[in-house]
Enzyme design. Structure first.
Site, mmCIF file in Angstrom:
data_model
loop_
_atom_site.group_PDB
_atom_site.id
_atom_site.type_symbol
_atom_site.label_atom_id
_atom_site.label_comp_id
_atom_site.label_asym_id
_atom_site.label_seq_id
_atom_site.Cartn_x
_atom_site.Cartn_y
_atom_site.Cartn_z
ATOM 1 N N HIS A 96 41.186 28.212 -45.355
ATOM 2 C CA HIS A 96 40.219 27.242 -45.936
ATOM 3 C C HIS A 96 40.806 26.011 -46.113
ATOM 4 O O HIS A 96 40.331 25.601 -47.323
ATOM 5 C CB HIS A 96 39.320 27.957 -46.771
ATOM 6 N N ASP A 270 34.276 29.001 -50.390
ATOM 7 C CA ASP A 270 35.503 28.725 -49.870
ATOM 8 C C ASP A 270 35.656 27.745 -49.080
ATOM 9 O O ASP A 270 36.806 26.902 -49.045
ATOM 10 C CB ASP A 270 35.814 30.116 -48.905
#
Length: 366
Positions: A96, A270
């Site tokens: 991420h 995220d």
């Protein structure tokens, strides 16, 4: 190949990068697997399980990194791990990057090969390594949302499914992808009234085909979002744009239009979250309140059910781990387009366009 499975050290992270069953598949082919002692305990796997599967148990995380050509993890490396990662080492995990500039710069500096689970993408646009964790998170979002609607945790004091003579709660789901469908399925199973919003009409048609009649769909736009949040008891954010930051669909000013004690669960945390007021939380301190709205924004929701999550994740990551181990990353990625799309950083260079766009680096590198 020498493959390392370190213990996850992110806050409240209980998953592990591979099950003993996955280790056995690698060792049968002659690969060496190094597992940090205690890495699988919170997922229900002890050192003996890994040992009988052919792994060598190492006492510390630095030894695992030192011995391994490829590291298989669950969560992105934390600061303590940055200096353990070396040039040309393959790191295969969730990253991420687009929501974490510090991590991105650290991995660039390491000159490692960073392959992100969340951007491994098939030709049809599906994300095979993200799907099982999205399934877990989507289902958990309703469990947690229902819990935080209770008065002792500052919710509005509402039973999501209602009882005879009392209407059920209203759930608004943003996004009709894997998270949204799983959340809607759970909410519908409890008897809640569910509305799903998305900009993709094909996804909305699919929802209509598979869901019961008390799950309805509408096209997603600001007007419809503002309309529904006024009466929604629970809002689930499940928007994903592969590799990129999530769009902010609910802004701070919209919270004032919601009912006090309503709950929002941001599964997209995220990737930066799809609510303007989102900030990452942990399982130790999962919720906070802004403008009388309860926010649940745990960045590793599946970590609360680590046995289920670890098995589900290994089921889908193992075939790619085997390809990387058998062929090396370059050949494996040449032979597999989906795996190639998972490459985010190589030898200090970001090669994933959404990451460049997230930090305004695309023009600078043109």
């Amino acid at each position: 190949m020498k493959i390392g499975i370190p213990k996850e050290i992110s806050n409240s992270e209980n998953r592990v990068g591979m099950t003993p069953a996955g280790v056995l598949e690698l060792t049968k082919l002659g690969h060496h697997v190094f597992v940090q002692s205690g890495a699988g305990e919170n997922s229900g796997f002890d050192d003996e399980d890994y040992y009988v599967s052919g792994a060598k148990i190492l006492p510390t995380i630095d030894r695992v990194y030192e011995q391994s050509e490829m590291i298989v993890k669950v969560k992105e490396p934390v600061e303590q791990e940055y200096d353990m990662i070396r040039e040309d080492q393959i790191i295969f995990t969730f990253f991420h990057f687009a929501s974490n500039k510090k991590l991105t710069e650290a991995m660039m500096k390491s000159k490692a090969v960073c392959i992100a689970y969340e951007t491994v993408e098939e030709d049809d646009g599906s994300l095979p390594l993200l799907i099982p964790m999205s399934e877990v998170a989507g289902r958990m979002a309703i469990q947690q949302g229902a819990k935080y609607l209770e008065k002792p945790v500052k919710g509005k004091g509402l039973l999501l499914g209602g009882v005879p003579g009392v209407p059920p709660g209203k759930v608004l789901v943003l996004g009709a992808g894997t998270v949204g469908i799983q959340a809607a399925k759970m909410a519908a199973g409890l008897g809640a009234q569910v509305t799903i919003l998305d900009v993709n009409m094909n996804k909305l048609r699919h929802v209509n085909d598979i869901m019961p009649s008390h799950v309805v769909t509408e096209f997603s736009n600001e007007y419809n979002i503002r309309k529904h949040i006024k009466t929604s008891d629970l809002v689930i954010g499940g928007i994903l744009i592969a590799g990129a930051r999530s769009p902010k669909l609910i802004t701070r000013d919209m919270l004032k239009e919601m009912q006090p004690g309503a709950v929002i669960v941001d599964v997209a945390v995220d990737q930066g979250g799809c609510f303007e007021t989102t900030r990452p939380t942990t399982h130790e301190e999962p919720a906070y309140i802004i403008d009388d709205i309860v926010h649940y924004c745990v960045s590793n929701m599946p970590g609360a059910v680590p046995h289920t999550s670890t098995v589900a994740l290994t089921n889908v990551t193992l075939p790619y781990v085997l390809k990387l181990a058998e062929n090396g990353w370059e050949k494996a990625c040449r032979d597999d387009n989906a795996l190639a799309r998972g490459i985010n950083i190589v030898n200090g260079k970001v090669v994933c366009e959404p990451i460049l766009e997230a930090f305004g680096w695309k023009e600078a590198m043109a």
